[in-house]
Design an enzyme around this catalytic site. Structure first.
Site, PDB file in Angstrom:
ATOM      1  CD  GLU A 119     -50.360  -8.005   6.986  1.00 38.53           C
ATOM      2  OE1 GLU A 119     -49.856  -8.927   7.664  1.00 38.53           O
ATOM      3  OE2 GLU A 119     -50.614  -6.878   7.452  1.00 38.53           O
ATOM      4  CD  GLU A 179     -53.842  -2.092   7.935  1.00 40.84           C
ATOM      5  OE1 GLU A 179     -52.884  -2.160   8.744  1.00 40.84           O
ATOM      6  OE2 GLU A 179     -54.404  -3.094   7.454  1.00 40.84           O
TER       7      GLU A 179
END
Length: 361
Positions: A160, A276
């Site tokens: 991220e 995810e």
């Protein structure tokens, strides 16, 4: 994991949910589980996030190789869990996950080495200079990746690092070292993780083909330009099957859009994975919402099928009982393949049917 909303720019794509499909139980074989079906087609893994807890039903589903042949530690390998104070390492939780993988013959996707979140204050507020922070980063990667050398099939090395517009996120690593922190982290991972481990950049909201997806492509090219090992890009795929309060109107893209995004990365010579996956909606569930969710899951799976170097799919948990989503988005949830009572949902059937329907290439 992320807690961000999808930007308004996604609406420009004009993406909507396809007409829900009726995944009747007569249309596929129930004699296979998800991982069994996936590996029979020559792909690598179907996995789930793992938190070890006292729930024999949930843990039993994960222990069996029928549906999952891979696990990702949900929190146990993050920086705050493994190095809460400088050079004071705590591995009890991470070791338990590694022992679980060994005991039940699972691949282990390790997550994550360098991330701005779940980072102890001694790192984020330490006011270190460039040289010192690089040394801290190397020591952390050496101790954590080195402890599980060649036990991790994959490592999410950097997680991220991007804003929604594709620019770099403000973080202690970027603000101190600059964009070079990314190839530096990969260089250390290459040095310590072991030759059998694939190294990934991982992020959310890449699935829409927006500026952020191009930002991840830029990161991939950056690391490659340093001559450093990077083997894949992970798309987190925290998605929705309808417009919700948290998504700003975006829903799971169509198959072609998803496929095209995966190819942004595989065309540069690396593999990809959904890392995810969950697909939420505004609760409570209805039959129509569950069918739309099933169709959204099928689109994700089909896109992975379409790209030969899409090696695996990890769902972010087994049951809605333990999903992170309601705790962050209180009106949303029901995002996983089993409901809160561990009944398989239409989404489970859609994933299995989609896998079984494609021919091994």
């Amino acid at each position: 994991m992320h807690f961000s909303t999808i930007t308004a720019a996604l609406a420009l794509l004009g993406l909507g949910a396809a007409t829900p499909t009726d995944y009747s139980t007569s249309s596929y074989s129930k004699n296979q589980g998800l991982a069994q079906a996936w590996t029979s087609k020559g792909r690598q893994y179907i996995g789930t996030a793992l938190t070890i807890r006292d729930d024999p039903v949930e843990q039993g589903i994960i222990q069996s190789r029928t549906d999952f042949n891979s696990i990702t530690p949900e929190n146990a390998m993050k920086w705050e869990s493994t190095e809460p104070q400088r050079n004071n390492f705590t591995f009890a939780g991470a070791d338990a996950v590694a022992d679980f993988a060994d005991r039940y013959n699972k691949e282990m996707r390790c997550h994550t080495l360098v991330w701005h979140s779940q980072l102890p204050a001694w790192v984020s507020q330490g006011n270190f200079d460039n040289k010192t922070l690089i040394s801290i980063m190397e020591n952390h990667i050496k101790k954590v990746a080195g402890r599980y050398k060649n036990k991790c099939t994959h490592w999410d090395v950097v997680n991220e690092a991007l804003n929604e517009d594709g620019t770099y996120r403000s973080s202690v690593f970027y603000n101190t070292i600059g964009e070079a922190f990314i190839p530096i982290a990969f260089r250390f991972a290459e040095k310590y993780a072991g030759s059998k481990t694939k190294l990934y950049y991982n992020d959310y909201n890449l699935e829409y083909g927006s500026a952020k997806a191009l930002g991840a492509q830029r990161i991939l090219k950056l690391v490659q330009s340093y001559g450093v090992q990077i083997d894949g890009v992970g798309l987190q795929a925290h998605l929705s099957s309808e417009a919700t309060a948290s998504t700003g109107g975006g829903v799971t893209p169509d198959v072609q859009t998803l496929t095209n995004v995966l190819k942004l990365y595989t065309d540069l010579g690396v593999e990809v994975a959904y890392t995810e996956l969950d697909v939420r909606f505004t609760t409570p569930a209805t039959d129509a919402k569950l069918k739309a969710q099933a169709d959204a899951y099928a689109r994700v799976v089909q896109s992975c099928i379409n790209v030969k170097r899409c090696v695996g799919i990890t769902v972010w948990g087994v049951s809605d009982k333990y999903s992170w989503i309601p705790g962050v988005f209180p009106t949303e949830g029901a995002a996983l393949l089993w409901d809160e009572n561990f009944n398989k949902k239409p989404a489970y059937s859609s994933v299995l049917k989609t896998i079984q329907s494609f021919r091994k290439s």
